[in-house]
Design a protein around this motif. Sequence first.
Motif, PDB file in Angstrom:
ATOM      1  N   ARG A 299      42.839  33.934  -0.649  1.00 51.86           N
ATOM      2  CA  ARG A 299      43.135  33.076  -1.796  1.00 51.86           C
ATOM      3  C   ARG A 299      41.862  32.862  -2.603  1.00 51.86           C
ATOM      4  O   ARG A 299      40.864  32.343  -2.092  1.00 51.86           O
ATOM      5  CB  ARG A 299      43.683  31.717  -1.350  1.00 51.86           C
ATOM      6  N   HIS A 300      41.912  33.266  -3.870  1.00 52.13           N
ATOM      7  CA  HIS A 300      40.775  33.101  -4.781  1.00 52.13           C
ATOM      8  C   HIS A 300      41.128  32.010  -5.782  1.00 52.13           C
ATOM      9  O   HIS A 300      42.118  32.108  -6.493  1.00 52.13           O
ATOM     10  CB  HIS A 300      40.491  34.423  -5.498  1.00 52.13           C
ATOM     11  N   ASN A 301      40.308  30.951  -5.840  1.00 52.31           N
ATOM     12  CA  ASN A 301      40.639  29.783  -6.645  1.00 52.31           C
ATOM     13  C   ASN A 301      40.041  29.794  -8.045  1.00 52.31           C
ATOM     14  O   ASN A 301      40.090  28.777  -8.742  1.00 52.31           O
ATOM     15  CB  ASN A 301      40.189  28.517  -5.907  1.00 52.31           C
ATOM     16  N   GLY A 302      39.486  30.941  -8.461  1.00 52.67           N
ATOM     17  CA  GLY A 302      38.947  31.034  -9.810  1.00 52.67           C
ATOM     18  C   GLY A 302      37.454  31.256  -9.828  1.00 52.67           C
ATOM     19  O   GLY A 302      36.749  31.066  -8.832  1.00 52.67           O
ATOM     20  N   GLY A 303      36.942  31.695 -10.973  1.00 58.89           N
ATOM     21  CA  GLY A 303      35.523  31.997 -11.097  1.00 58.89           C
ATOM     22  C   GLY A 303      35.275  33.491 -11.002  1.00 58.89           C
ATOM     23  O   GLY A 303      36.183  34.287 -10.726  1.00 58.89           O
ATOM     24  N   GLN A 304      34.041  33.880 -11.257  1.00 65.35           N
ATOM     25  CA  GLN A 304      33.685  35.302 -11.301  1.00 65.35           C
ATOM     26  C   GLN A 304      33.297  35.873  -9.941  1.00 65.35           C
ATOM     27  O   GLN A 304      33.349  37.078  -9.741  1.00 65.35           O
ATOM     28  CB  GLN A 304      32.519  35.509 -12.281  1.00 65.35           C
TER      29      GLN A 304
END
Length: 305
Positions: free
Chosen positions: A81-86
């Motif tokens: 799960r990636h919650n945002g950002g680069q």
Amino acid sequence: MARLLAQARAKDPTTEVIRVEAATYEAHQLDTLVSPSLFGEPRLVLVPALEQMTDALLTDLLAYVDSAAASADPEVSVVLRHNGGQRGRRLLEAVGASGYPVVSCPPVKSPRDKSALVSADVARAGRRIEPEAVGALVDALGSDLRELCSAVDQLLADTQGTISAEHVSTYYAGRIEATGFTVADAAAAGSTSAAITALRHAVATGTDPVVVVAALATKVRQLARVAASGGRRMTPADLGMAPWQVDRARRELSGWSDDALATAIVAVAKADAEVKGGSRDAVYAVERAVLTVCRARSRGTTARR
């Protein structure tokens, strides 16, 4: 994520769930976690905050994605799960190109989307919820999405049958009363005493005047949108509103004229500038706007009569 975990355990109750902390991961830990178990138990490896990953985790996951098609253990599932950002974009691109399932979750920001989320969660549980109850929940807890979802879970667990506005009021009356939306609803109804009482209660319980003005602005915009649609057949989506918002706005418009709406819009716009630094007394600025909206609605009722 909850559904994925439920599906894994429904398939095999012995499924072992292993949570990996991305920020403290050390090299090659993944190799052990995805290796076949001695007794063949199914395993689900969960990385809930991928954007915090160490360089070691990025390296190991890129290698795993590249080799998983040929050598992955079918009894092991990996959920990222990636919650945002680069951070980790290269990994996300690799996963997307690999053919593995990817679910994009755009931010849930508008009241319409929050209402749809509440309704969908209730429907997924095989239950029903009244439109007024959806509106009350979003008004009370919509500023915090996780809290909103938790409230739905609590209502599902603690009530039976259709979730009503009374249920929401019983559990969250204090939160509802302390929001700017309660002030806005009372002002839109022309109820001066209720609006001022709600405003003072909201301020006393820590609600920022900026938030109250934002709620007033939302209310007036909704009334104006529905009024502008006139007799045209426009769906709630066309208006950028949830169905319950459109229905409520139509009921509330019976007490408004076009001139009254214009007066309210100007008053709220002035208050918005004042609470953001244009006035020394933000609370007084909001109170004046509330009174102006209430008076405009009263004049609108007279004009329509």
